[in-house]
Write a protein that holds these residues in place. Structure first.
Motif, PDB file in Angstrom:
ATOM      1  N   LEU A 174       0.816  -1.202   0.000  1.00 28.41           N
ATOM      2  CA  LEU A 174       0.000   0.000   0.000  1.00 28.41           C
ATOM      3  C   LEU A 174       0.855   1.259   0.000  1.00 28.41           C
ATOM      4  O   LEU A 174       0.607   2.199  -0.768  1.00 28.41           O
ATOM      5  CB  LEU A 174      -0.927  -0.016   1.216  1.00 28.41           C
ATOM      6  N   VAL A 175       1.897   1.296   0.848  1.00 30.56           N
ATOM      7  CA  VAL A 175       2.736   2.497   0.913  1.00 30.56           C
ATOM      8  C   VAL A 175       3.579   2.646  -0.339  1.00 30.56           C
ATOM      9  O   VAL A 175       4.033   3.750  -0.668  1.00 30.56           O
ATOM     10  CB  VAL A 175       3.643   2.479   2.169  1.00 30.56           C
TER      11      VAL A 175
ATOM     12  N   GLN B  80      -4.934  -5.055  -1.223  1.00 33.17           N
ATOM     13  CA  GLN B  80      -6.245  -5.568  -0.838  1.00 33.17           C
ATOM     14  C   GLN B  80      -6.290  -7.089  -0.894  1.00 33.17           C
ATOM     15  O   GLN B  80      -6.922  -7.748  -0.054  1.00 33.17           O
ATOM     16  CB  GLN B  80      -7.328  -4.969  -1.743  1.00 33.17           C
ATOM     17  N   ILE B  81      -5.601  -7.665  -1.873  1.00 36.58           N
ATOM     18  CA  ILE B  81      -5.570  -9.127  -1.999  1.00 36.58           C
ATOM     19  C   ILE B  81      -4.922  -9.746  -0.760  1.00 36.58           C
ATOM     20  O   ILE B  81      -5.438 -10.696  -0.154  1.00 36.58           O
ATOM     21  CB  ILE B  81      -4.821  -9.543  -3.278  1.00 36.58           C
TER      22      ILE B  81
ATOM     23  N   TRP C  15      -6.891  -6.068  14.657  1.00 36.85           N
ATOM     24  CA  TRP C  15      -6.045  -5.010  14.079  1.00 36.85           C
ATOM     25  C   TRP C  15      -6.307  -4.883  12.578  1.00 36.85           C
ATOM     26  O   TRP C  15      -6.336  -3.788  12.017  1.00 36.85           O
ATOM     27  CB  TRP C  15      -4.575  -5.329  14.367  1.00 36.85           C
ATOM     28  N   LEU C  16      -6.530  -6.029  11.914  1.00 34.67           N
ATOM     29  CA  LEU C  16      -6.822  -6.012  10.474  1.00 34.67           C
ATOM     30  C   LEU C  16      -8.108  -5.242  10.173  1.00 34.67           C
ATOM     31  O   LEU C  16      -8.191  -4.507   9.180  1.00 34.67           O
ATOM     32  CB  LEU C  16      -6.947  -7.447   9.958  1.00 34.67           C
ATOM     33  N   GLU C  17      -9.095  -5.403  11.035  1.00 32.76           N
ATOM     34  CA  GLU C  17     -10.354  -4.701  10.813  1.00 32.76           C
ATOM     35  C   GLU C  17     -10.163  -3.192  10.840  1.00 32.76           C
ATOM     36  O   GLU C  17     -10.732  -2.458  10.013  1.00 32.76           O
ATOM     37  CB  GLU C  17     -11.372  -5.140  11.875  1.00 32.76           C
ATOM     38  N   ILE C  18      -9.340  -2.727  11.790  1.00 32.04           N
ATOM     39  CA  ILE C  18      -9.078  -1.284  11.871  1.00 32.04           C
ATOM     40  C   ILE C  18      -8.256  -0.823  10.677  1.00 32.04           C
ATOM     41  O   ILE C  18      -8.512   0.236  10.086  1.00 32.04           O
ATOM     42  CB  ILE C  18      -8.379  -0.956  13.203  1.00 32.04           C
ATOM     43  N   SER C  19      -7.258  -1.626  10.263  1.00 27.06           N
ATOM     44  CA  SER C  19      -6.436  -1.262   9.100  1.00 27.06           C
ATOM     45  C   SER C  19      -7.289  -1.213   7.837  1.00 27.06           C
ATOM     46  O   SER C  19      -7.153  -0.303   7.001  1.00 27.06           O
ATOM     47  CB  SER C  19      -5.302  -2.269   8.927  1.00 27.06           C
ATOM     48  N   ASN C  20      -8.181  -2.189   7.691  1.00 29.07           N
ATOM     49  CA  ASN C  20      -9.038  -2.230   6.507  1.00 29.07           C
ATOM     50  C   ASN C  20      -9.931  -0.982   6.438  1.00 29.07           C
ATOM     51  O   ASN C  20     -10.100  -0.361   5.381  1.00 29.07           O
ATOM     52  CB  ASN C  20      -9.884  -3.501   6.535  1.00 29.07           C
TER      53      ASN C  20
ATOM     54  N   TRP D 198      -9.350   1.897   7.949  1.00 27.81           N
ATOM     55  CA  TRP D 198      -8.480   3.082   7.813  1.00 27.81           C
ATOM     56  C   TRP D 198      -7.989   3.248   6.373  1.00 27.81           C
ATOM     57  O   TRP D 198      -7.933   4.340   5.842  1.00 27.81           O
ATOM     58  CB  TRP D 198      -7.316   2.932   8.783  1.00 27.81           C
ATOM     59  N   TRP D 199      -7.665   2.098   5.722  1.00 26.23           N
ATOM     60  CA  TRP D 199      -7.075   2.179   4.380  1.00 26.23           C
ATOM     61  C   TRP D 199      -8.115   2.305   3.265  1.00 26.23           C
ATOM     62  O   TRP D 199      -7.920   3.031   2.296  1.00 26.23           O
ATOM     63  CB  TRP D 199      -6.232   0.927   4.105  1.00 26.23           C
ATOM     64  N   PHE D 200      -9.218   1.591   3.412  1.00 23.97           N
ATOM     65  CA  PHE D 200     -10.094   1.441   2.238  1.00 23.97           C
ATOM     66  C   PHE D 200     -11.542   1.895   2.446  1.00 23.97           C
ATOM     67  O   PHE D 200     -12.178   2.355   1.500  1.00 23.97           O
ATOM     68  CB  PHE D 200     -10.102  -0.030   1.781  1.00 23.97           C
TER      69      PHE D 200
END
Length: 1723
Positions: A1626-1627, A1635-1636, A1656-1661, A1663-1665
């Motif tokens: 992503l960066v 996303q994959i 943590w993945l739920e928050i990253s998802n 935050w990112w998308f």
């Protein structure tokens, strides 16, 4: 001579008993005194003269000087002087025996010479001369030439004289000395000087008085003396008659009835009056030891002393009476002067027409810290007195030297003297003669005195006989007021290149500087003075601290006056203030009174009237005219006005500036100066900084004024503590001017310096001076495997960022390494440090000294039982009383058990808490209550009686006391220790009392201390290897599983084995598995082998029912196992009392208190085979205790031992050599050196007759063979059970014969299994294509070795490992089946002893496997039950492993409340046991809570302090996986908070640990955290340094691939890795791929149950998308003060806890050109 150590001990004890009974106390005292004194007249007042006639023999050993040089150059101090002394003593003892046999009386010894007397009537001189000559010729014939072991010859030169002799006795009522003077004395020395080696010279008077007809002589050119050749005209029979005739002239010759008595005094009857008189002639130090009944040998030792030779040359006109009076006056004055400083007169004798006194400072019982200063001061006073006050004195010459010498008894058992021998003694005697008329000293005395240089003057070099490289010689000028005026500057300078204030942190003293800074800021505007006092022992860095404070004061623009005092200043009235004011006024550098006067006139204007200037004349050595007002004052008024004058000067100065006075060594301030300062501080705002040493036990209390200042509310009293180990490392790098030192040197300094800066400096200086260190330019570390020697040496190099200021170029940076073959553990203490310790030792009584010296032989910690065993003829009551006194003096400390001593000893972290007191820190003049003292002493004795283990409070004292012993004495005491300890050399009772290396003692031929082995231990605590229930289940299982026919396969295997043997050559030993992939033959072999070879094997096993049936569900078996664990826990509750009686495991204490000392004792004795045995046991034990560093250290010592012994086969057998390589392989595996580990394990297996193939074809045929063996073992067990009808033991009747052979075979089998266990784990980490086949084969071979041993514990363990191996390779069928086989096999084990322990270990192994695989619920259930069982069994080490796994399983399941509970258990366990590894894991988990859970159990500050204080701990440095996690967690914390300056150091340390970790779950966890660090660095570079993105991306992706490969063993961490990979993409701008991978991470979380990562993945998802707007980072908002979760709290107390995750934010990119390199997107 002795085959058994017990025989040798008995012999030594018998000899000691005989010697001790040979004579009474008076006889022992008389052995130090000649017959001339023993049978002399004691009624006369001293001084007196007694004249008589007699014959003198003077024998000098030539070659002794060369021998001294040879020993000093070729051997170390502990051996050189020892061997030198033994050589000399044997030689001198033989000569003494001849002299005594011929009726002579040994008057005195002078090092390598002796003077003997035959006292007879004048008419008998002729016959006695013949007798003395016969004795001399006999000595020359028998002992004239003696070859020494170093190739040098000793020869003796003898001179004879006869005539009138005078005995002079001088001294007082306490101490008396005698010497002989007269023409005969002068002539005997001249005759000896004329003699060459092996010659006898008769003086002129002796030749005149002898019977010339009996003596054949040879004339000497230009001399009246003659050389005797032989006695003529007399047969042996005639000489016997002549001899007995002569003995009638000798009054005290033993009678003919006493055939075996050489000297009549040895049989003296007790006589109090005579003993009292004789004791005056023996040094008090020796009398104390005689009274304490210490053996003669214990009077001898090696120690640094200061020698003072005083030579008095008299005028030619001086007669005997003049000499007697002058020598007596000199003796009395010298005794008075040196007595104050505990110096002793050792010898008084006539030498070269003069009288010589040999004085010694620092003898046993007399050591003081400032002995060199005392010796110089005494020498100067003696010189002045003798030069001015003695009659007929012509010249006084004094030589002073310092250094190590032999102090001990020289001579024969019935006639000997205490003397000093060594190069420094010779040098002092030569300096006395070659530098006449002054006080001269050597360079060592000059340096040790620490006196200012202006007290000395360098003398021209002179060639002195027998002295090589004497060094610089100084003329000591003495101390005078004029020379000292204004000269008291700080001697410790602040280094420009190594500033003590590094990044605002003063090398370990930042808190002390912070106190100074705070108090100085608060002082501004004050109307009164303030004082900071820094107290610390010598070497704690007080001077360096004050130098830094003085520098900071100058830099801040304040007026600073800094001075340093010395011991001589305390006796000089008003010196401190006079010097301080001279420096303040700027007149300290003026050489003339005119210059001083001119400056004073300019600065004093307007302060006081000029008429009062003359008050300064005396203190500043000026000549202002005395005014009328001053002339009318008395002395007291003048002093008061002068002090008022000085106060006014300072009062005017403080109006403009802040005035800071810095006084180093303030305990040397004189009384008048203290009084002035007390008055000054109450009137003027002066800021004073002082350093002082704590008072010793004998020191007087401070004066009233000093006490007022110390106890004032305006005084801040700070006690300095030892430095932290990490600071010692920084200091060593600074002192050496390098950026890195080797790990071995680092640990050496930490362990030997004990946190004291001066000790560190002296140790480094000693290493550097002896050329043991090498310096190389610093280069970037290459990522390559280490060799064994560098495994710890280069484990973590220092990071040069802290020292970049030293140079502008990397080419100027250096690293330090240790020279090859240098063993730091064998390095002797530097003389300076030894002197410090000996000063403490000599303050003790003789009994206390003996206890300390014997305890030093045992080690830093010792048991009172062993101490009593080696003390010579002591009672337990006497020992306890002495120990109580030593405990009361803080020499020893008590422990109730071994574990307490080990816990205290293992603490490498000194206390960092400062003792800061704002006043009242000492009680002044308080008398101690006698009744209270008696009560305390009795209480202390009771404590000692209950105490089983003790330890030295000061480790330096133990080292110094040990080095005092001579080599022969050490060997005898070590032998006693070995005989005592060998009976305890086994595991603790809880663990079965066997060897740490299973059945080790059955593989060696030596006789070891008897102990019950694993098999023969009592029924009460026996480790049951195989139970009836286990036999039953195997029988019933195999009965319905018909064994397959492997006849065809076995035939193939036999052929394969033959082929394999011919194929595997020695050259192939060097090949690794990587070679397989490139082998053409191997590629062809791939076509022959079926791709699913392993699956086919499983099918075969299924077909023949060697695995559990398919319909037996895994879940059912696991449920039954859990139920069985619950049942066992209930049963163990009922048997809790039996478990309690067994106690907890004490193996760690036994290793430290028994095995380690045994190895050391055996090494010291030269019992190398026995030493190797215990070194290997130590290494195995330390590996069991997870201490890789100590295991490495013991193996390194063992390797040095093997290489250094010529007859290797007599030291190490085949099994021990295999074990040696096996242990090395295990250390390498633990340290992450996989290729090196493989190499050692393969060597071990070859020696164990279990060769492992190198090629793929070898693996193929070997696998066939091992499958055949596996089937055969199953058939054999079925057959044996049918024969045995249920024998409950794992050892069936077939093995009862030839037990020793079977036990030896078991040793080989156990070791094979251990090696194979390591080998399959090594291959599991290999990325080569065919490594799986090698891995599986090793695991299968491990199973076969276990089954061959018939040990149920080994079999279950091997099944578990085979299951884990299959799990790692993805062979699910085999993995599940062997796991279930292990569970089934354990299902009916006896719930006691080894069966219960095996079950617990199985539960722990299964919990670990389930954790790695992501079956978290089952892992948690197993973990809780294993924990309960460990608690009941008191298996704390196993419990620690269980709790670690349980925490991780709960944490990944987001069961935070349970996590906190488990963490509290782990903390309790770690604190209770004081184990550093458990503490490290605990703080690592606390950091994980902070980073990923969003709450705290311990604050970050506490975690950081633990790491900083313990990262150099010798145990922790070998725990690479734990340290990787700790350093990575620190780096993540600093990176998230954008504290990049703090980030670099832990990140670099973690990076260097990557290649040193294995693929364990905990290592993978640490690697994932390090990967997160790299991701955060990548983001930083994208935002701030785009030019570095490509390099950073490459490194990060490389490490990401590596951690992905490691996740094959711990798939629970796949979600974390995919999460981070998604972020990297992503960066870097690849949103689609991101996303994959994020989606895959979600799927993996569901598969493996990693709920923590999912949250943590739920928050990253989001935050990112998916987020519609910016999200708040709750983690950053809460940091660093996270809420603390306490026991009893729940998730309800933390409502937003699930959202408190760190947001991996995405940097803003330039859409058109995000990075300079377009290829970055191609991930």
């Amino acid at each position: 001579m002795f085959q058994d150590p017990g025989q040798q001990i008995a012999f030594i004890a018998n000899m000691e008993q005989r010697k001790s009974n040979d004579c009474t106390i008076i006889g022992k005292v008389a052995a130090h005194v000649p017959d001339l004194i023993v049978y002399g007249d004691f009624s006369q007042e001293v001084p007196f003269i007694e004249s008589f006639d007699g014959v003198l023999l003077f024998a000098d050993i030539s070659g002794f000087t060369a021998l001294t040089e040879k020993f000093s150059m070729d051997t170390s101090l502990d051996r050189g002087a020892d061997q030198l002394t033994q050589t000399l003593n044997h030689y001198v003892g033989d000569i003494v025996e001849e002299v005594l046999a011929y009726g002579g009386d040994i008057l005195n010894f002078a090092g390598d010479a002796l003077l003997a007397l035959w006292k007879v009537q004048r008419s008998q001189l002729s016959d006695i001369i013949t007798l003395a000559l016969k004795c001399s010729l006999r000595i020359q014939e028998e002992y004239g030439v003696r070859e020494t072991e170093v190739g040098l010859e000793l020869r003796v030169k003898i001179g004879l004289s006869a005539g009138h002799i005078s005995k002079v006795v001088v001294g007082d009522n306490k101490h008396q000395y005698f010497l002989v003077i007269g023409r005969a004395v002068d002539e005997v020395r001249l005759a000896q000087n004329l003699a060459k080696a092996s010659e006898v010279i008769l003086s002129p008077n002796c030749w005149e008085l002898c019977n010339r007809s009996m003596i054949e002589i040879e004339r000497i050119k230009d001399q009246r003396a003659v050389k005797a050749r032989y006695i003529k005209n007399i047969s042996e029979i005639e000489f016997d008659e002549f001899f007995w005739k002569c003995t009638e002239y000798l009054q005290h010759y033993p009678t003919s009835e006493s055939n075996n008595i050489l000297r009549a005094t040895s049989t003296l009857s007790p006589n109090d009056e005579l003993e009292k008189s004789l004791r005056k002639y023996v040094m008090r130090n020796i009398l104390k030891k005689i009274d304490d009944n210490q053996p003669l040998e214990y009077l001898s030792e090696l120690r640094p002393v200061t020698i003072v030779f005083v030579n008095l040359q008299f005028d030619e006109s001086a007669n005997t009476l003049h000499l007697c009076k002058a020598i007596h006056d000199a003796n009395v004055k010298i005794s008075d002067i040196i007595y104050v400083f505990r110096g002793k007169i050792n010898k008084v004798f006539m030498f070269d027409k003069g009288c010589t006194f040999l004085c010694v400072f620092g003898l046993p019982g007399d050591k003081q810290a400032d002995e060199s200063t005392h010796a110089l001061d005494s020498a100067f006073k003696i010189f002045n007195f003798c030069s001015e006050r003695l009659m007929k004195i012509k010249l006084v010459s004094i030589g002073v030297t310092s250094g190590p010498v032999f102090c001990g008894v020289i001579g024969h058992r019935v006639r000997h003297e205490y003397t000093v021998i060594g190069q420094k003694v010779n040098l002092a005697a030569r300096m006395m003669m070659y530098y006449p008329g002054l006080v001269s000293c050597d360079a060592v005395t000059y340096a040790n005195s620490r006196l200012p240089h202006y007290f000395f003057e360098e003398l021209p070099q002179a060639e002195m006989k027998g002295v090589v490289n004497p060094g610089v010689v100084y003329h000591y000028l003495g101390i005078s007021e004029k020379t000292m005026f204004g000269k008291a500057y700080l001697t410790k300078k602040r280094s420009e290149y190594y500033p003590l204030l590094v990044t605002q942190c003063f090398l370990g003293r930042e808190k002390e500087l912070e106190i100074y800074d705070i108090l100085l800021k608060g002082f501004v505007g004050s109307t009164e003075g303030h004082v900071i006092m820094y107290e610390g022992l010598m070497g704690y860095g007080k001077s360096q601290l004050l130098a830094e404070i003085a520098y900071l004061g100058h830099e801040a623009g304040h007026r600073v006056v800094a001075m340093e005092l010395t011991k001589v200043n305390v006796q000089q009235n008003f010196f401190a203030i006079r010097t301080l004011m001279a420096m303040f006024l700027g007149i300290d550098a003026c050489k003339s009174y005119d210059a001083r006067q001119h400056i004073l006139q300019g600065k004093l204007g307007g302060v006081v009237e000029e008429t009062y200037y003359c008050l300064l004349n005396n203190i500043f050595l000026v000549k202002f005219p005395i005014s009328a007002e001053v002339s009318k004052m008395d002395n007291e008024t003048r002093t008061e006005e002068m002090e008022l004058f000085l106060v006014k000067i300072l009062q005017k100065a403080v109006e403009k500036d802040i005035l800071i006075f810095v006084i180093d060594e303030a305990h040397f301030i004189d009384l008048a100066s203290w009084e002035f300062l007390d008055n000054l501080l109450s009137r003027i705002p002066v800021f004073m900084v002082m350093s002082l040493s704590p008072p010793s036990r004998q020191a007087r209390l401070p004066c009233v004024s000093a006490a007022n200042i110390i106890n004032s509310a305006k005084t801040t009293y700070v006690k300095l503590r030892e430095l932290k180990p990490s600071v010692i490392l920084q200091k060593a790098c600074q002192d050496l001017g390098v950026v890195s030192i080797p790990r071995e040197l680092e640990m050496f300094l930490i362990q030997r310096s004990h946190g004291i800066p001066f000790y560190c400096e002296e140790l480094l200086r000693n290493l550097h001076l002896n050329n043991m260190l090498i310096f190389h330019p610093w280069e970037e570390e290459e990522e390559e495997d280490d060799e064994w020697e560098g495994l710890f040496t280069n484990a973590i190099k220092a990071i040069p960022s802290k020292t970049e200021s030293l140079s502008s170029s990397d080419n100027d940076l250096y690293i330090c390494t240790i020279r090859q073959n240098v063993k730091l553990q064998n390095i002797m203490l530097p003389p300076t440090l030894k002197g410090i310790a000996l000063a403490e030792l000599d303050n003790m009584s003789p009994s206390e000294q003996m206890v300390v010296k014997c305890a030093a032989i045992i080690g830093l910690t010792f048991t009172t039982e062993l101490l009593l065993h080696i003390l010579p003829e002591w009672t337990k009551r006497k020992m306890n009383q002495t120990l109580a006194a030593l405990v009361d003096s803080h020499i020893f400390k008590c422990f109730n058990k071994r574990k307490d001593s080990q816990n205290a000893q293992s603490q490498d972290m000194p206390s960092t808490e400062l003792l800061v007191c704002p006043g009242t820190v000492r009680s002044i003049g308080q008398e101690s209550d006698i009744r209270s003292s008696v009560y305390n002493r009795i209480k202390q004795e009771q404590l000692v009686m209950q105490c089983g283990v003790m330890a030295f409070c000061m480790p330096l004292l133990q080292e110094a006391a040990y080095e005092i012993w001579l080599k022969s004495q050490k060997k005898a005491l070590h032998l006693k220790c070995v005989s005592y300890l060998e009976g305890e050399a086994h595991k603790c009772r809880r663990c079965g009392e066997g060897d740490f290396i299973s059945f080790h003692r059955h593989t060696v031929e030596m006789t070891l201390g008897s102990t019950e082995s694993q098999e023969s231990s009592s029924e009460q605590h026996k480790e049951y290897p195989f139970s009836e229930a286990a036999s039953l289940i195997i029988y019933t299982t195999l009965k319905r599983l018909q064994a397959p026919s492997f006849e065809g396969m076995e035939r193939k295997a036999v052929t394969a084995e033959a082929s394999l043997t011919s194929t595997c050559s020695l050259k192939s030993v060097q090949r690794t598995s990587e070679d397989i992939t490139t082998s053409t033959f191997s590629k062809k072999l791939e076509l022959l082998l079926p791709q699913d070879f392993e699956k086919e094997t499983v099918k075969a096993l299924k077909k023949h029912k060697m695995l559990p049936e398919e319909n037996l569900k895994a879940e059912e078996i696991e449920r039954e196992f859990l139920e069985r664990l619950d049942e066992i826990i209930q049963q163990s509750d009922r048997g809790r009392e039996k478990i309690r009686r067994l106690g907890s495991c004490e193996c760690e204490e036994i290793v430290e208190s028994v095995f380690v000392p045994l190895a050391r004792h055996c090494m010291a004795m030269g019992e190398y085979a026995r030493a190797l045995y215990y070194l290997l046991e130590c290494a195995a034990a330390y590996l069991h205790l997870s201490n890789n560093y100590m295991a490495f250290s013991n193996l390194d010592t063992a390797e040095s031992l093997i290489k250094s012994v010529d007859l290797r086969a007599t030291v190490i057998n085949q099994f021990e050599e295999a074990t040696f390589y096996s242990l090395k392989g295990e250390v390498c595996y633990n340290m992450g050196q996989m290729n090196l580990a493989k190499k050692f394990i393969r060597k071990a297996l070859i020696l164990l007759n279990r060769r492992f193939p190198f090629t793929l074809i070898g693996v193929f045929f070997k696998t066939l063979l091992e499958v055949s063996k596996h089937a055969s073992h199953q058939k054999k067990q079925q057959f044996l059970y049918s024969r045995s009808k249920g024998v409950p033991s794992g050892r069936l009747p077939v093995y009862t014969a030839g037990v020793s052979r079977w036990e030896k075979k078991l040793a080989f089998l156990y070791q094979q299994g251990h090696c194979l266990s390591l080998l399959w784990q090594l291959f599991s980490l290999d990325t080569a294509t065919n490594s799986k086949k090698f891995c599986r084969l090793a695991a299968l071979m491990k199973v076969n070795s276990a089954e061959e041993s018939d040990d149920e514990s080994q079999i279950i363990s091997s099944y578990t490992e085979f299951s884990l191996c299959c799990q790692m390779m993805g062979y699910q069928d085999e993995w599940m089946k062997y796991e279930l086989m292990a569970i089934q096999r354990s299902s009916h084990l006896q719930v006691i002893g080894g069966g219960l322990l095996t079950t617990v270990k199985l539960a722990q192994s299964l919990a670990y496997m389930k954790l790695c695989l992501g079956n978290l619920p089952l892992s948690i259930q197993l973990g809780y039950r294993a924990h309960e069982m460990c608690v009941r069994l008191k298996k704390r080490k196993l419990d620690y492993l269980v709790l670690c796994m349980l925490f991780k399983a709960l944490f990944l399941s987001i069961r935070y409340q349970d996590c906190v509970q488990v963490l509290s258990w782990l903390e309790e366990l770690a604190v209770e046991e004081e184990r550093i590894i458990e503490m490290a894991c605990f703080f690592s988990y606390c950091l994980e809570l902070l980073l990923y859970a969003g709450f705290s159990f311990k604050s970050f500050k506490e975690c950081l302090e633990f790491i900083q204080h313990n990262e150099k701990n010798c145990i922790l440095i070998s725990q690479n996986s734990i340290m990787l996690g700790l350093y990575s967690s620190l780096a993540i914390w600093f990176a998230r908070l954008q504290q990049w300056g703090n980030f670099k150091e832990p990140f670099e340390k973690a990076r260097r640990l990557l290649r040193r970790t294995n693929a364990s779950f905990f290592a993978t966890s640490g690697f994932c955290r390090f990967l997160e660090c790299e991701v955060l660095v990548l983001r930083k570079h994208i935002e701030e340094k785009p030019e570095l993105v490509r390099e950073t991306r490459t490194k990060t992706l490389k490490d990401l691939d590596q951690v992905l490969s490691r996740c094959s063993t711990s798939p629970i961490y796949y979600p974390r890795v995919y999460h981070l990979k998604a972020y990297i993409l992503l960066v870097l701008g690849n949103e689609e791929q991101s996303q994959i991978y994020l989606s895959q991470a979600f799927q993996l979380c569901d598969i493996y149950g990693n709920l923590l990562e999912k949250s943590w993945l739920e928050i990253s998802n989001e935050w990112w998308f998916t987020a519609k707007g910016p999200m708040e980072d709750l983690w950053l908002k809460a940091a660093p003060d996270f809420p603390k979760w306490k026991i009893g709290m729940t998730e309800k107390d933390f409502p937003e806890l699930h959202k408190t995750k760190y947001l991996l934010r995405v940097p803003a990119l330039d859409i058109n050109n995000p990075f300079p390199e377009s290829e970055i997107l191609d991930v």
